[in-house]
Design an enzyme around this catalytic site. Structure first.
Site, mmCIF file in Angstrom:
data_model
loop_
_atom_site.group_PDB
_atom_site.id
_atom_site.type_symbol
_atom_site.label_atom_id
_atom_site.label_comp_id
_atom_site.label_asym_id
_atom_site.label_seq_id
_atom_site.Cartn_x
_atom_site.Cartn_y
_atom_site.Cartn_z
ATOM 1 N N SER A 25 83.769 47.086 21.777
ATOM 2 C CA SER A 25 82.405 47.364 22.208
ATOM 3 C C SER A 25 81.548 47.799 21.019
ATOM 4 O O SER A 25 80.452 47.268 20.774
ATOM 5 C CB SER A 25 82.455 48.456 23.290
ATOM 6 O OG SER A 25 81.180 48.965 23.562
ATOM 7 N N LYS B 298 78.579 45.181 18.636
ATOM 8 C CA LYS B 298 77.167 45.486 18.406
ATOM 9 C C LYS B 298 76.835 45.458 16.915
ATOM 10 O O LYS B 298 75.776 44.991 16.499
ATOM 11 C CB LYS B 298 76.817 46.851 19.013
ATOM 12 C CG LYS B 298 76.772 46.789 20.541
ATOM 13 C CD LYS B 298 76.511 48.135 21.180
ATOM 14 C CE LYS B 298 77.777 48.919 21.345
ATOM 15 N NZ LYS B 298 78.001 49.550 22.632
HETATM 16 N N1 URA Z 1 80.538 53.528 22.674
HETATM 17 C C1 URA Z 1 80.366 52.216 22.875
HETATM 18 O O1 URA Z 1 79.409 51.634 22.380
HETATM 19 N N2 URA Z 1 81.258 51.549 23.627
HETATM 20 C C2 URA Z 1 82.317 52.141 24.186
HETATM 21 O O2 URA Z 1 83.090 51.485 24.843
HETATM 22 C C3 URA Z 1 82.487 53.519 23.987
HETATM 23 C C4 URA Z 1 81.573 54.177 23.210
#
Ligand code: URA
Ligand code: CA
Length: 443
Positions: free
Chosen positions: A183, A187
């Site tokens: 995750s 990003k």
């Molecule tokens: N922060 C994130 O961006 N994703 C997660 O799964 C946990 C914390």
């Protein structure tokens, strides 16, 4: 391909192929695979884990689900930094101009916050005129001209992650190392980073409670970076108490300026120098972490760091007069102090609880719709290890709330987060370990 077969394969401990992972993530993002199947698959991942290769494939599949920033027209190695979340963190506001002053381009997309204080974007909005919305061309121009820009994350970065994170939140599957690692990294990759420095927190408010788990999470993220050709370094740091002294939006802008002037809190300064030194090494502006660290210290001492902050603010439309007159920053209606109930040493300043108090004073959002009081928050006047006398102010509370019973509840909650005892206490460790592609170095 059938979703149910992929859920079963993972449930039974199998390894999914790149095509299978892509099928799941793309199908989910496009609405062809329902929540309940992805929920079942997430739970299977929670129990069975994922191999490093699967985790990297999941990361790339999520990065591909929306816009991908191409920062190729910015000269130099673009190094991004990410923190897994802390109370009163403030580091981005300091690192962006500091690292830029050393010649490493900073092209950062940041978020608004849901929690104790706003996110970096909310904090920057404490500055009159500062424009957090910029189109792609202007963003790139700003970085090429000034070496730094921080803008609000575009609406369509990693939509699959947004959807999956929201689902994990309500299916007890947030706390899975491969799911957190993919995750976070999806990003960063979609935002165009060439290299990434991660600040992985441990402690009461953090996802990871032990050093072993934090190292595992850090290694998972470093492995993803290595797998996809974006060198990644993770620093594991303590969140036993809030970082620095200020927790609040305008209060943290002021704290960031103090730090850029060389007058910031010791823990916040140290963490910024260390994270920044790693950014300089990855950005090829320093050969070693020690050299990077000394260079950043020099840039603070000779005033270039603060000068770059001023340039950065002005370039994005902000009125820089507050830099010499911090009284021009937004301030809350009133402020009062909380005093030490006893004499002794400060043993505990529970980060999560103090963060909640700052939010209750108006510094953060409880729901996506709530408005932030940019001037509200807390300034800690004592930290763990300090000696205090009964009746001595230990925190300043800034708020526009006036209901005295509400304020009394916040004061009591804050005091419950503080322990003062007669035996001496020492400051908790700030840095626990550094994880790179070459291994783990415990500090
Ligand atoms: N922060 C994130 O961006 N994703 C997660 O799964 C946990 C914390
Ligand atoms: Ca702080």
């Amino acid at each position: 391909m059938r979703t149910v077969d992929l859920i079963q394969k993972k449930r039974d401990g199998g390894e999914l192929t790149a095509e299978e992972i892509s099928f799941l993530i793309q199908g989910y993002a496009e609405g062809r695979i329902p929540d309940y199947q992805i929920a079942a698959w997430s739970m299977a991942v929670f129990f069975q884990g994922m191999t490093a290769r699967e985790t990297a494939e999941l990361t790339l599949a999520m990065a591909r689900s929306g816009d991908q920033m191409d920062l190729g027209s910015i000269r130099g190695v673009k190094v991004d930094k990410h923190s897994t979340g802390g109370v009163g963190d403030t580091t981005t506001l300091i690192l962006a101009p500091l690292v830029a002053a050393a010649g490493v381009p900073v092209a950062k997309m940041s978020g608004r916050g849901l929690g104790h204080t706003g996110g970096t974007i909310d904090k920057l909005e404490s500055i009159t005129g500062f424009q957090v919305e910029q189109n792609r061309e202007d963003f790139i121009d700003l970085v090429n001209k000034h070496g730094v820009a921080v803008i609000s994350q575009s609406g369509n970065i990693t939509p699959a992650d947004k959807q999956l994170y929201a689902l994990r939140d309500v299916t007890a599957t947030v706390n899975s190392i491969p799911l957190i690692a993919s995750s976070v990294m999806s990003k960063k990759i979609a935002s165009g980073a060439d290299a990434i420095v991660l600040d992985v927190k441990i402690g009461s408010g953090a996802f990871m409670k032990t050093i072993e788990d934090a190292i595992r999470l850090a290694q998972a993220m470093v492995d993803i970076g290595t797998e996809v050709g974006r060198e990644t370094v993770a620093v594991i740091t303590g969140m036993e108490q809030p970082l620095g002294r200020a927790i609040g939006n305008a209060l943290e802008i002021r704290e960031a300026m103090d730090t850029l002037r060389g007058q910031g809190p010791a823990d916040l300064t140290e963490l910024c120098l260390l994270l920044g030194a790693h950014m300089l090494v990855l950005g090829q502006a320093a050969l070693t972490v020690e050299e990077g660290y000394e260079e950043l210290q020099r840039l603070i001492e000779n005033g270039y760091a603060l000068k770059k902050f001023k340039e950065f603010v002005a370039a994005q439309g902000g009125t820089p007069s507050f830099i010499d007159q911090p009284g021009l920053l937004p301030s809350a209606g009133h402020s009062f102090t909380v005093t030490a109930p006893a004499s002794g040493f400060v043993h505990r300043l529970e980060a999560e609880e103090i963060g909640i108090c700052a939010m209750m004073l108006g510094a953060g959002r409880e729901t996506k719709q709530s408005a932030i009081d940019l001037g509200a928050g807390i300034v800690l006047l004592a930290k763990i290890g300090d000696v205090v006398e009964a009746g001595q102010p230990i925190a300043e509370l800034h708020t526009s709330l006036t209901d005295s019973s509400v304020l009394e509840r916040i004061r009591e909650r804050l005091l419950a987060a503080v322990t003062i005892a007669p035996e001496p206490a020492s400051a908790p460790p700030l840095i626990y370990a550094i994880v790179t592609k070459d291994g783990v170095k415990r500090v």
